[in-house]
Design a protein around this motif. Structure first.
Motif, PDB file in Angstrom:
ATOM      1  N   ILE A   1       0.826  -1.339   0.084  1.00  0.00           N
ATOM      2  CA  ILE A   1       0.053   0.217   0.044  1.00  0.00           C
ATOM      3  C   ILE A   1       0.813   1.269   0.291  1.00  0.00           C
ATOM      4  CG2 ILE A   1      -0.174   0.142   2.558  1.00  0.00           C
ATOM      5  CD1 ILE A   1      -2.737   0.724  -0.091  1.00  0.00           C
ATOM      6  N   HIS A   2       2.010   1.167   0.504  1.00  0.00           N
ATOM      7  CA  HIS A   2       2.881   2.472   0.635  1.00  0.00           C
ATOM      8  C   HIS A   2       3.463   2.827  -0.858  1.00  0.00           C
ATOM      9  CE1 HIS A   2       2.723   1.108   4.899  1.00  0.00           C
ATOM     10  NE2 HIS A   2       2.327   2.161   4.891  1.00  0.00           N
ATOM     11  N   GLU A   3       3.583   1.657  -1.613  1.00  0.00           N
ATOM     12  CA  GLU A   3       4.223   2.016  -2.943  1.00  0.00           C
ATOM     13  C   GLU A   3       2.885   2.730  -3.681  1.00  0.00           C
ATOM     14  OE1 GLU A   3       5.126  -1.649  -4.906  1.00  0.00           O
ATOM     15  OE2 GLU A   3       6.851  -1.975  -3.793  1.00  0.00           O
ATOM     16  N   VAL A   4       1.572   2.329  -3.302  1.00  0.00           N
ATOM     17  CA  VAL A   4       0.255   2.958  -3.967  1.00  0.00           C
ATOM     18  C   VAL A   4       0.495   4.603  -3.535  1.00  0.00           C
ATOM     19  CG1 VAL A   4      -2.079   3.061  -4.089  1.00  0.00           C
ATOM     20  CG2 VAL A   4      -0.926   1.128  -4.106  1.00  0.00           C
ATOM     21  N   PHE A   5       0.663   4.598  -2.474  1.00  0.00           N
ATOM     22  CA  PHE A   5       0.648   6.032  -1.749  1.00  0.00           C
ATOM     23  C   PHE A   5       1.972   6.791  -2.616  1.00  0.00           C
ATOM     24  CE2 PHE A   5      -2.596   5.136   1.142  1.00  0.00           C
ATOM     25  CZ  PHE A   5      -3.338   6.438   1.204  1.00  0.00           C
ATOM     26  N   GLU A   6       3.181   6.485  -2.486  1.00  0.00           N
ATOM     27  CA  GLU A   6       4.268   6.993  -3.021  1.00  0.00           C
ATOM     28  C   GLU A   6       3.967   7.290  -4.604  1.00  0.00           C
ATOM     29  OE1 GLU A   6       7.372   8.041  -1.182  1.00  0.00           O
ATOM     30  OE2 GLU A   6       5.516   7.844   0.021  1.00  0.00           O
ATOM     31  N   ARG A   7       3.463   6.481  -5.398  1.00  0.00           N
ATOM     32  CA  ARG A   7       3.096   6.703  -6.544  1.00  0.00           C
ATOM     33  C   ARG A   7       2.242   8.046  -6.705  1.00  0.00           C
ATOM     34  NH1 ARG A   7       1.917   3.791 -11.432  1.00  0.00           N
ATOM     35  NH2 ARG A   7       3.151   2.286 -10.796  1.00  0.00           N
ATOM     36  N   VAL A   8       1.167   8.013  -5.876  1.00  0.00           N
ATOM     37  CA  VAL A   8       0.311   9.231  -5.951  1.00  0.00           C
ATOM     38  C   VAL A   8       0.933  10.422  -5.664  1.00  0.00           C
ATOM     39  CG1 VAL A   8      -1.950  10.104  -4.881  1.00  0.00           C
ATOM     40  CG2 VAL A   8      -1.693   7.616  -5.829  1.00  0.00           C
ATOM     41  N   ARG A   9       1.898  10.195  -4.625  1.00  0.00           N
ATOM     42  CA  ARG A   9       2.512  11.372  -4.024  1.00  0.00           C
ATOM     43  C   ARG A   9       3.347  11.986  -5.044  1.00  0.00           C
ATOM     44  NH1 ARG A   9       7.424  12.753  -2.022  1.00  0.00           N
ATOM     45  NH2 ARG A   9       7.444  14.212  -0.566  1.00  0.00           N
ATOM     46  N   SER A  10       4.109  11.125  -5.839  1.00  0.00           N
ATOM     47  CA  SER A  10       4.962  11.774  -7.135  1.00  0.00           C
ATOM     48  C   SER A  10       4.221  12.320  -8.274  1.00  0.00           C
ATOM     49  CB  SER A  10       5.759  10.657  -7.645  1.00  0.00           C
ATOM     50  OG  SER A  10       5.110   9.506  -8.310  1.00  0.00           O
ATOM     51  N   LEU A  11       2.959  11.717  -8.442  1.00  0.00           N
ATOM     52  CA  LEU A  11       2.157  12.354  -9.595  1.00  0.00           C
ATOM     53  C   LEU A  11       1.555  13.863  -9.061  1.00  0.00           C
ATOM     54  CD1 LEU A  11       0.124   9.502 -10.730  1.00  0.00           C
ATOM     55  CD2 LEU A  11       2.046  10.517 -11.950  1.00  0.00           C
ATOM     56  N   ILE A  12       1.172  13.820  -7.742  1.00  0.00           N
ATOM     57  CA  ILE A  12       0.623  15.209  -7.256  1.00  0.00           C
ATOM     58  C   ILE A  12       1.706  16.007  -7.277  1.00  0.00           C
ATOM     59  CG2 ILE A  12      -0.394  16.020  -5.244  1.00  0.00           C
ATOM     60  CD1 ILE A  12      -2.439  14.526  -6.770  1.00  0.00           C
ATOM     61  N   MET A  13       2.871  15.738  -6.386  1.00  0.00           N
ATOM     62  CA  MET A  13       4.054  16.910  -6.450  1.00  0.00           C
ATOM     63  C   MET A  13       4.380  17.386  -7.715  1.00  0.00           C
ATOM     64  SD  MET A  13       3.928  17.396  -3.402  1.00  0.00           S
ATOM     65  CE  MET A  13       5.396  18.418  -3.488  1.00  0.00           C
TER      66      MET A  13
ATOM     67  N   ARG B   1      -2.944   2.808   8.563  1.00  0.00           N
ATOM     68  CA  ARG B   1      -2.837   2.185   9.632  1.00  0.00           C
ATOM     69  C   ARG B   1      -3.568   0.540   9.479  1.00  0.00           C
ATOM     70  NH1 ARG B   1       0.078   5.618  10.904  1.00  0.00           N
ATOM     71  NH2 ARG B   1      -0.030   7.063  12.736  1.00  0.00           N
ATOM     72  N   ILE B   2      -3.551  -0.074  10.633  1.00  0.00           N
ATOM     73  CA  ILE B   2      -4.271  -1.418  10.566  1.00  0.00           C
ATOM     74  C   ILE B   2      -5.506  -1.188  11.481  1.00  0.00           C
ATOM     75  CG2 ILE B   2      -4.336  -3.757  11.260  1.00  0.00           C
ATOM     76  CD1 ILE B   2      -3.091  -3.592   8.783  1.00  0.00           C
ATOM     77  N   ALA B   3      -6.738  -1.229  11.155  1.00  0.00           N
ATOM     78  CA  ALA B   3      -7.923  -1.344  12.029  1.00  0.00           C
ATOM     79  C   ALA B   3      -8.374  -2.494  12.374  1.00  0.00           C
ATOM     80  CB  ALA B   3      -9.190  -0.593  11.251  1.00  0.00           C
ATOM     81  N   ARG B   4      -8.749  -2.942  13.490  1.00  0.00           N
ATOM     82  CA  ARG B   4      -9.234  -4.204  14.122  1.00  0.00           C
ATOM     83  C   ARG B   4     -10.944  -4.350  14.328  1.00  0.00           C
ATOM     84  NH1 ARG B   4      -4.220  -3.176  15.266  1.00  0.00           N
ATOM     85  NH2 ARG B   4      -2.627  -5.027  15.338  1.00  0.00           N
ATOM     86  N   GLN B   5     -11.301  -5.634  14.253  1.00  0.00           N
ATOM     87  CA  GLN B   5     -12.684  -5.749  14.361  1.00  0.00           C
ATOM     88  C   GLN B   5     -13.461  -4.742  13.810  1.00  0.00           C
ATOM     89  OE1 GLN B   5     -13.488  -8.386  15.642  1.00  0.00           O
ATOM     90  NE2 GLN B   5     -11.389  -8.907  16.361  1.00  0.00           N
TER      91      GLN B   5
ATOM     92  N   ASP C   1       2.340   3.420   8.866  1.00  0.00           N
ATOM     93  CA  ASP C   1       2.453   2.238   9.485  1.00  0.00           C
ATOM     94  C   ASP C   1       3.493   1.417   8.689  1.00  0.00           C
ATOM     95  OD1 ASP C   1       2.790  -0.054  11.145  1.00  0.00           O
ATOM     96  OD2 ASP C   1       0.577   0.024  11.707  1.00  0.00           O
ATOM     97  N   LEU C   2       4.570   1.357   8.612  1.00  0.00           N
ATOM     98  CA  LEU C   2       5.590   0.536   7.885  1.00  0.00           C
ATOM     99  C   LEU C   2       5.431  -1.141   8.054  1.00  0.00           C
ATOM    100  CD1 LEU C   2       8.697   2.720   7.769  1.00  0.00           C
ATOM    101  CD2 LEU C   2       6.921   2.818   6.020  1.00  0.00           C
ATOM    102  N   SER C   3       4.670  -1.345   9.215  1.00  0.00           N
ATOM    103  CA  SER C   3       4.478  -2.956   9.361  1.00  0.00           C
ATOM    104  C   SER C   3       3.397  -3.614   8.644  1.00  0.00           C
ATOM    105  CB  SER C   3       4.322  -3.100  11.193  1.00  0.00           C
ATOM    106  OG  SER C   3       2.969  -2.562  11.430  1.00  0.00           O
ATOM    107  N   ILE C   4       2.694  -2.715   8.072  1.00  0.00           N
ATOM    108  CA  ILE C   4       1.463  -3.332   7.066  1.00  0.00           C
ATOM    109  C   ILE C   4       2.047  -4.252   6.280  1.00  0.00           C
ATOM    110  CG2 ILE C   4      -0.507  -2.612   5.706  1.00  0.00           C
ATOM    111  CD1 ILE C   4      -0.912  -0.007   7.193  1.00  0.00           C
ATOM    112  N   PRO C   5       1.476  -5.512   6.092  1.00  0.00           N
ATOM    113  CA  PRO C   5       1.925  -6.397   5.002  1.00  0.00           C
ATOM    114  C   PRO C   5       1.395  -6.060   3.745  1.00  0.00           C
ATOM    115  CG  PRO C   5       0.360  -7.444   6.406  1.00  0.00           C
ATOM    116  CD  PRO C   5       0.578  -6.074   6.819  1.00  0.00           C
ATOM    117  N   GLU C   6       2.016  -6.555   3.062  1.00  0.00           N
ATOM    118  CA  GLU C   6       1.469  -6.781   1.557  1.00  0.00           C
ATOM    119  C   GLU C   6       0.119  -7.634   1.500  1.00  0.00           C
ATOM    120  OE1 GLU C   6       4.314  -8.234  -1.458  1.00  0.00           O
ATOM    121  OE2 GLU C   6       5.339  -6.471  -1.562  1.00  0.00           O
TER     122      GLU C   6
END
Length: 358
Positions: A205-217, A275-279, A231-236
């Motif tokens: 998901i962070h690759e997704v956000f980084e791609r969007v960030r580069s396009l917006i900037m 982030r990760i949400a639970r339940q 949250d860098l602990s989020i898994p693929e």
């Protein structure tokens, strides 16, 4: 609610509503994961307190517990407002039942009334979204066929124009052709989510956000800062990366356009938060974990008169906007079994994307 055998309390762990069991001194002896999430505390921490001690207005709860223990009612259902020091007030529907078992005197079920309203709203949005998709698909196909005929007829008419009037009359046929092309582009955008196959692969998901960030900037190179709170602990996870990029880009691009006055002033800000949400409950299905993504801006906010309709097709709060960006974003997220929510006020608009994880 029927309590399972003493050795089977784990069965309550799967419930979406918060369930707690108290002993005859009103101390917490069991709390399911939904209760931990609602009360923002672990069972280990909760078990050190009486339930009424968790709230500033706990006296009213203590009275209910005494009545339950004394068999004054089989179960009591009541809407309560629970006040917590330094935290948001909880508005809940509370069911108190006497158990009268060794070490287990009372069972409490808490259902957040705000959460129920949210679930009802999500259900209406999903139903409306499905109806919109059917309407768009049918309308787009109905428009597309005559549109091609209109464009072709204009081109043929242009070929038949007398030479002496070609220059002045050609301007009119070109207007027809260009407007037909513009409408064709609009129809293609309306049909895009239904044409493109859902290509599933491993997504960071962070690759997704980084791609969007580069396009917006690249488009808004000055006056706008993008803060990354990841949250860098989020898994693929398994998903369609291109669809998710497009969904996040549509939201972020809309936000950047709404920030035009602040960009001019040099203090525009976007926040990308993961982030990760639970339940989490989505479309009446309870998920243990979900992606909890936020795109937040410090713009003027969404006009109140359209806040409930921003995901409808052709609804836009900006002059010249197509009103399709958020509709397509919602469609792409829904194809991942997720949902987009929005809270907006002057100075802060927060788009939240929830996508369940396996």
């Amino acid at each position: 609610m029927i309590l399972p055998p003493l050795h089977g309390l784990d069965g309550l762990d799967l419930l979406a509503s918060a369930v707690l069991v108290l002993d005859d001194e009103s101390r917490i002896v069991y709390a399911n994961p939904a209760a931990e999430h609602l009360l923002e505390s672990s069972f280990k921490a909760l078990s050190q307190h009486k339930f009424s001690e968790l709230f500033q207005n706990g006296e009213q709860m203590a009275v209910l517990f005494r009545q339950a223990i004394e068999n004054q009612f089989a179960d009591l259902r009541q809407d309560l407002t629970l006040e917590r020091a330094g935290r948001e007030v909880l508005h809940v529907h509370c069911i108190v039942s006497g158990l009268h078992r060794p070490g287990m005197a009372i069972m409490i079920e808490l259902r957040e009334t705000v959460q129920q309203l949210k679930l009802d709203r999500e259900e209406r949005l999903l139903d409306q979204s499905q109806a919109n998709k059917e309407l768009i698909r049918n309308l787009a196909h109905e428009i597309k066929n005559p549109l091609g005929g209109i464009r072709g007829a204009a081109q043929l008419l242009e070929l038949e124009l007398p030479e002496r009037h070609l220059k002045e009359l050609r301007e009119y046929t070109q207007v027809i052709v260009k407007e037909a092309d513009r409408l064709q582009t609009l129809v293609d955008r309306l049909l895009a989510p239904h044409r493109r196959p859902h290509i599933v692969g491993d997504v960071n998901i962070h690759e997704v956000f980084e791609r969007v960030r580069s396009l917006i900037m690249a488009e808004f190179s000055s006056g706008l800062t993008i803060e990354r709170d990841y949250d860098l602990s989020i898994p693929e996870f398994r998903g369609d990366k291109e669809q998710l990029i497009q969904a996040v880009l549509n939201i972020a691009h809309n936000a950047a356009q709404a920030l035009a006055p602040r960009i001019a002033a040099g203090d525009a800000q976007l926040i990308f938060r993961t982030r990760i949400a639970r339940q989490v409950t989505l479309a009446k299905v309870r998920y243990r974990l979900a992606l909890d993504l936020h795109i937040i801006d410090n713009g003027p906010g969404i006009p109140t008169e359209i806040q409930d309709r921003i995901f409808y097709p052709l609804v836009s709060g900006r002059d010249g906007g197509s009103g399709l960006g958020l509709t397509l974003a919602q469609t792409f997220v829904q194809q991942h079994m997720g949902v987009i929510e929005c809270e907006s006020r002057p100075g802060c608009t927060d788009f939240r994307i929830l996508i369940p994880l396996p």
